[in-house]
Design a protein around this motif. Structure first.
Motif, PDB file in Angstrom:
ATOM      1  N   GLY A  84       0.818  -1.209   0.000  1.00  0.00           N
ATOM      2  CA  GLY A  84       0.000   0.000   0.000  1.00  0.00           C
ATOM      3  C   GLY A  84       0.851   1.258   0.000  1.00  0.00           C
ATOM      4  N   TYR A  85       1.913   1.248   0.760  1.00  0.00           N
ATOM      5  CA  TYR A  85       2.830   2.394   0.865  1.00  0.00           C
ATOM      6  C   TYR A  85       3.477   2.707  -0.483  1.00  0.00           C
ATOM      7  N   ASN A  86       3.831   1.647  -1.231  1.00  0.00           N
ATOM      8  CA  ASN A  86       4.544   1.810  -2.502  1.00  0.00           C
ATOM      9  C   ASN A  86       3.626   1.900  -3.716  1.00  0.00           C
ATOM     10  N   SER A  87       2.321   1.860  -3.505  1.00  0.00           N
ATOM     11  CA  SER A  87       1.383   1.927  -4.625  1.00  0.00           C
ATOM     12  C   SER A  87       1.344   3.326  -5.226  1.00  0.00           C
ATOM     13  N   SER A  88       0.801   3.417  -6.417  1.00  0.00           N
ATOM     14  CA  SER A  88       0.614   4.721  -7.056  1.00  0.00           C
ATOM     15  C   SER A  88      -0.296   5.587  -6.190  1.00  0.00           C
ATOM     16  N   ASN A  89       0.035   6.876  -6.110  1.00  0.00           N
ATOM     17  CA  ASN A  89      -0.748   7.777  -5.262  1.00  0.00           C
ATOM     18  C   ASN A  89      -1.852   8.491  -6.046  1.00  0.00           C
ATOM     19  N   ASP A  90      -2.470   7.739  -6.957  1.00  0.00           N
ATOM     20  CA  ASP A  90      -3.525   8.321  -7.783  1.00  0.00           C
ATOM     21  C   ASP A  90      -4.914   8.157  -7.171  1.00  0.00           C
ATOM     22  N   GLY A  91      -4.986   7.563  -5.971  1.00  0.00           N
ATOM     23  CA  GLY A  91      -6.264   7.407  -5.291  1.00  0.00           C
ATOM     24  C   GLY A  91      -6.986   6.114  -5.608  1.00  0.00           C
ATOM     25  N   TYR A  92      -6.405   5.289  -6.456  1.00  0.00           N
ATOM     26  CA  TYR A  92      -7.084   4.055  -6.848  1.00  0.00           C
ATOM     27  C   TYR A  92      -6.565   2.833  -6.105  1.00  0.00           C
ATOM     28  N   THR A  93      -5.613   3.025  -5.219  1.00  0.00           N
ATOM     29  CA  THR A  93      -5.195   1.977  -4.298  1.00  0.00           C
ATOM     30  C   THR A  93      -5.063   2.594  -2.920  1.00  0.00           C
ATOM     31  N   ILE A  94      -5.900   2.133  -1.995  1.00  0.00           N
ATOM     32  CA  ILE A  94      -5.803   2.532  -0.599  1.00  0.00           C
ATOM     33  C   ILE A  94      -5.692   1.255   0.216  1.00  0.00           C
ATOM     34  N   MET A  95      -5.546   1.375   1.498  1.00  0.00           N
ATOM     35  CA  MET A  95      -5.479   0.161   2.311  1.00  0.00           C
ATOM     36  C   MET A  95      -6.112   0.403   3.667  1.00  0.00           C
ATOM     37  N   THR A  96      -6.486  -0.700   4.290  1.00  0.00           N
ATOM     38  CA  THR A  96      -6.909  -0.650   5.682  1.00  0.00           C
ATOM     39  C   THR A  96      -5.753  -1.093   6.544  1.00  0.00           C
ATOM     40  N   HIS A  97      -5.673  -0.561   7.734  1.00  0.00           N
ATOM     41  CA  HIS A  97      -4.660  -0.989   8.698  1.00  0.00           C
ATOM     42  C   HIS A  97      -5.014  -0.377  10.045  1.00  0.00           C
ATOM     43  N   ASN A  98      -4.171  -0.597  11.021  1.00  0.00           N
ATOM     44  CA  ASN A  98      -4.356   0.074  12.304  1.00  0.00           C
ATOM     45  C   ASN A  98      -3.052   0.727  12.705  1.00  0.00           C
ATOM     46  N   GLU A  99      -3.149   1.872  13.336  1.00  0.00           N
ATOM     47  CA  GLU A  99      -1.977   2.668  13.664  1.00  0.00           C
ATOM     48  C   GLU A  99      -0.989   1.930  14.552  1.00  0.00           C
ATOM     49  N   MET A 100      -1.492   1.091  15.454  1.00  0.00           N
ATOM     50  CA  MET A 100      -0.598   0.405  16.378  1.00  0.00           C
ATOM     51  C   MET A 100       0.361  -0.518  15.634  1.00  0.00           C
ATOM     52  N   ASP A 101      -0.129  -1.230  14.623  1.00  0.00           N
ATOM     53  CA  ASP A 101       0.758  -2.094  13.846  1.00  0.00           C
ATOM     54  C   ASP A 101       1.709  -1.271  12.978  1.00  0.00           C
ATOM     55  N   LEU A 102       1.211  -0.190  12.396  1.00  0.00           N
ATOM     56  CA  LEU A 102       2.081   0.660  11.580  1.00  0.00           C
ATOM     57  C   LEU A 102       3.218   1.242  12.420  1.00  0.00           C
ATOM     58  N   ILE A 103       2.901   1.659  13.633  1.00  0.00           N
ATOM     59  CA  ILE A 103       3.924   2.155  14.549  1.00  0.00           C
ATOM     60  C   ILE A 103       4.903   1.035  14.884  1.00  0.00           C
ATOM     61  N   SER A 104       4.372  -0.167  15.091  1.00  0.00           N
ATOM     62  CA  SER A 104       5.213  -1.299  15.471  1.00  0.00           C
ATOM     63  C   SER A 104       6.271  -1.604  14.416  1.00  0.00           C
ATOM     64  N   TYR A 105       5.877  -1.550  13.137  1.00  0.00           N
ATOM     65  CA  TYR A 105       6.830  -1.884  12.085  1.00  0.00           C
ATOM     66  C   TYR A 105       8.069  -0.995  12.153  1.00  0.00           C
ATOM     67  N   SER A 106       7.849   0.290  12.381  1.00  0.00           N
ATOM     68  CA  SER A 106       8.972   1.221  12.425  1.00  0.00           C
ATOM     69  C   SER A 106       9.747   1.105  13.732  1.00  0.00           C
TER      70      SER A 106
END
Length: 339
Positions: free
Chosen positions: A95-117
């Motif tokens: 999702g992070y590396n997808s085109s930023n044209d609005g046609y690819t979005i993703m669901t996630h939760n902030e706690m996991d996104l924080i965890s990865y970093s």
């Protein structure tokens, strides 16, 4: 009884940033093409919008997206795409590396996104660089067991573990992340951390499968991933990680009530690649807010173990950045133990 989104980090939240989901958004864009702000012509969408789900089918994130899609009126089809692996990181990276044209979005939760970093798993500053569309629901973590153990309270589990150290295995979602930290902190608070074995699984559905198969005797898992099994009587909740009881299980003790100050939960929402047109983000967010206002959606999410709680993108990002700062000592503790 009030349904509250409770985290140990609640003190860092900025009051007034949260937006309620009652009523339709007056700033919603029509499918014919004005932006959510009403000030910019927007030729969007003109084709299907893909929503990446970074976990396996049947889990909480999967159920959320498919529930949203049933009520979402973007003006084009929304298509769910499961991209599982590495406790949600592979899908997050796509999702992070997808085109930023609005046609690819993703669901996630902030706690996991924080965890990865914070765990060092991700080189990319995902929780900082992703565009936040909105949060739509709150999930709760539960301590659960199987009916096969015979335990009906957390104290019964504690008594057994103290009498039989080294014989109980506890499942959780992922390793070196907020979920693992929650499990570790709760077991420490219960006084049994050094008497059990923690086994991380790649998603809540996998952890629940392990519990159902008798491979683990306890798990710390989300209500969304366990609610169907609880309803069927094949999962026994012992505690909810919260500072008060929750409406869906009013007889279930919360951790604070039981004397354990461990209240990590997680909001779930939608994100877009960095640089996505703000007008597109506002448009999608307004449409999501409309979904949150639908009583049938609120009821459907409650049946899945979610509490509907719409928060717009800018407020969600401010909140996430504050959580990340406050989670630093938790990850330092995990790193020290791992080392």
């Amino acid at each position: 009884m009030k349904k509250a989104m409770s985290f140990a980090l609640a003190s860092v939240m900025v009051a007034g940033l949260l937006s309620g989901c009652g009523g339709n958004s007056s700033s919603s864009a029509s499918s014919s093409g004005s932006a959510a702000s009403g000030s910019t012509a927007l030729d969007y969408p003109t084709k299907n919008v893909q929503i990446i789900i970074p976990y396996a089918p049947g889990g909480g994130s999967d159920n959320l997206v498919r529930g949203v899609i049933q009520h979402l009126d973007l003006g084009a089809n929304a298509v769910a795409i499961n991209v599982e692996g590495a406790s949600g990181y592979i899908g997050a990276l796509q999702g992070y590396n997808s085109s930023n044209d609005g046609y690819t979005i993703m669901t996630h939760n902030e706690m996991d996104l924080i965890s990865y970093s914070m765990s060092g798993q991700a080189q990319e500053p995902l929780y900082e660089d992703l565009e936040y569309i909105c949060d739509v629901v709150t999930d709760y973590n539960l301590l659960c067991t199987s009916p096969d153990t015979g335990w009906t309270t957390a104290q019964e589990a504690i008594d057994y573990i103290n009498a039989n150290p080294g014989t109980v295995t506890v499942g959780c979602t992922g390793s070196n992340n907020v979920n693992y930290g929650t499990t570790m902190e709760l077991l420490k608070a219960m006084g049994i951390y050094d008497k059990v074995t923690i086994v991380p699984y790649d998603g809540g559905a996998a952890s629940e499968t392990a519990l159902q198969g008798g491979h683990i005797q306890l798990e710390v898992n989300s209500l969304a991933d366990t609610s169907a099994y609880i309803a069927a009587g094949t999962n026994v909740p012992l505690l909810v990680c919260n500072d008060e009881r929750i409406d869906s299980h009013p007889d279930l003790l919360c951790t604070v009530e039981a004397g354990y100050n461990v209240t990590y939960g997680k909001p779930r929402g939608f994100f877009a690649p960095k640089g996505t047109d703000p007008a597109v983000l506002e448009y999608i967010s307004a449409k999501m807010k409309d979904v949150c206002a639908k009583p049938e959606f609120v009821e459907a999410m409650a049946n899945l173990g979610f509490t509907v709680s719409y928060v717009d993108g800018p407020a969600a990002k401010v909140r996430a950045l504050a959580w990340a700062e406050s989670l630093t000592p938790v990850f330092a503790d995990m790193a020290q133990i791992a080392g």
